[in-house]
Write an enzyme that holds these catalytic residues in place. Sequence first.
Site, PDB file in Angstrom:
ATOM      1  N   ASP A   8     -28.109 -18.228  25.647  1.00 28.07           N
ATOM      2  CA  ASP A   8     -28.236 -19.522  24.901  1.00 28.07           C
ATOM      3  C   ASP A   8     -27.593 -20.502  25.851  1.00 28.07           C
ATOM      4  O   ASP A   8     -27.214 -20.257  27.223  1.00 28.07           O
ATOM      5  CB  ASP A   8     -26.980 -19.610  23.633  1.00 28.07           C
ATOM      6  CG  ASP A   8     -26.889 -20.749  23.164  1.00 28.07           C
ATOM      7  OD1 ASP A   8     -27.844 -21.680  22.869  1.00 28.07           O
ATOM      8  OD2 ASP A   8     -25.593 -21.331  22.795  1.00 28.07           O
ATOM      9  N   ASP A  10     -25.908 -24.183  25.298  1.00 32.80           N
ATOM     10  CA  ASP A  10     -24.437 -25.047  25.155  1.00 32.80           C
ATOM     11  C   ASP A  10     -23.641 -24.065  24.510  1.00 32.80           C
ATOM     12  O   ASP A  10     -23.523 -23.153  23.822  1.00 32.80           O
ATOM     13  CB  ASP A  10     -24.822 -25.933  23.988  1.00 32.80           C
ATOM     14  CG  ASP A  10     -26.022 -27.122  24.545  1.00 32.80           C
ATOM     15  OD1 ASP A  10     -25.465 -27.665  25.411  1.00 32.80           O
ATOM     16  OD2 ASP A  10     -27.121 -27.115  24.044  1.00 32.80           O
ATOM     17  N   SER A 110     -32.744 -22.034  23.960  1.00 31.91           N
ATOM     18  CA  SER A 110     -31.702 -23.094  23.419  1.00 31.91           C
ATOM     19  C   SER A 110     -32.186 -23.794  22.180  1.00 31.91           C
ATOM     20  O   SER A 110     -33.381 -24.158  22.291  1.00 31.91           O
ATOM     21  CB  SER A 110     -30.848 -23.850  24.481  1.00 31.91           C
ATOM     22  OG  SER A 110     -30.186 -24.765  23.907  1.00 31.91           O
ATOM     23  N   LYS A 143     -32.985 -22.282  15.239  1.00 35.74           N
ATOM     24  CA  LYS A 143     -31.852 -21.115  14.802  1.00 35.74           C
ATOM     25  C   LYS A 143     -31.192 -21.402  13.452  1.00 35.74           C
ATOM     26  O   LYS A 143     -30.711 -22.519  13.200  1.00 35.74           O
ATOM     27  CB  LYS A 143     -30.803 -21.008  15.768  1.00 35.74           C
ATOM     28  CG  LYS A 143     -31.246 -20.608  17.211  1.00 35.74           C
ATOM     29  CD  LYS A 143     -30.129 -20.733  18.172  1.00 35.74           C
ATOM     30  CE  LYS A 143     -30.775 -20.684  19.765  1.00 35.74           C
ATOM     31  NZ  LYS A 143     -29.453 -20.649  20.727  1.00 35.74           N
ATOM     32  N   ASP A 168     -22.803 -17.846  21.713  1.00 33.12           N
ATOM     33  CA  ASP A 168     -21.756 -18.345  21.213  1.00 33.12           C
ATOM     34  C   ASP A 168     -21.441 -18.883  19.828  1.00 33.12           C
ATOM     35  O   ASP A 168     -20.364 -19.139  19.223  1.00 33.12           O
ATOM     36  CB  ASP A 168     -21.035 -19.342  22.228  1.00 33.12           C
ATOM     37  CG  ASP A 168     -21.820 -20.668  21.937  1.00 33.12           C
ATOM     38  OD1 ASP A 168     -21.078 -21.710  21.613  1.00 33.12           O
ATOM     39  OD2 ASP A 168     -23.010 -20.779  22.121  1.00 33.12           O
TER      40      ASP A 168
END
Length: 219
Positions: A8, A10, A110, A143, A168
Amino acid sequence: MIKAVIFDLDGLLINSEPIWKRVEIDVFSRHGMPVTEEDLMQSVGLRIDEVIMYWAQYFNVEVERDEIQAEVLSKMQEAIIKEGLANKMPGVDEVCAYLQDEQIPMAVASSSHLALIQTAVEVLGLKKYIRVIYSAEFESHGKPHPGVFLAAADYLRVDPLQCLVLEDSVNGMIAAKAARMACIVVPAKDEMDRPEWGLADGVIPSLEGLMELVENLEQ
């Protein structure tokens, strides 16, 4: 056996979540959506178009989504260029160098727009490591839908079952598991104890602890 790693962006490679929150609070408040930092935790991991419509519905306001999106992305692009390198997460260079030495190809997948991902990868000095860059903007759903990770695996030419995703966010973890990929999460300090992480294959406080976990997954 792990044959590819998908990052990922960010909150994992770059500590950009505070930047996103700052920009979104500024822009959204001028369009009738007075969100707070705490509010924005609910939309972490979503695409920016989804974030805008989520809060527009929440505040029951009509908005020009494309206009707001363009404003947010412009401000984020400027911020990443100015602040990105100083916000590189600990362990990023070491992990990428390790994976390269092990000849494990890497991708970044992402919810951010492709231009932002490309800028961040360039600013962070990771271009030499990353084989594939892919954005959920090209998918029908962001996502927690697995599409962004499945597409990245396809571009890497690696079976999803042999991919490891590093995430995260809860939405990202769900997307990875829905894609039938292994997933290690690296949560923010104040989210380490979330029960949702029980779905992950591992939880670490920093990428600096990744190499040992990867070796264990391969055994």
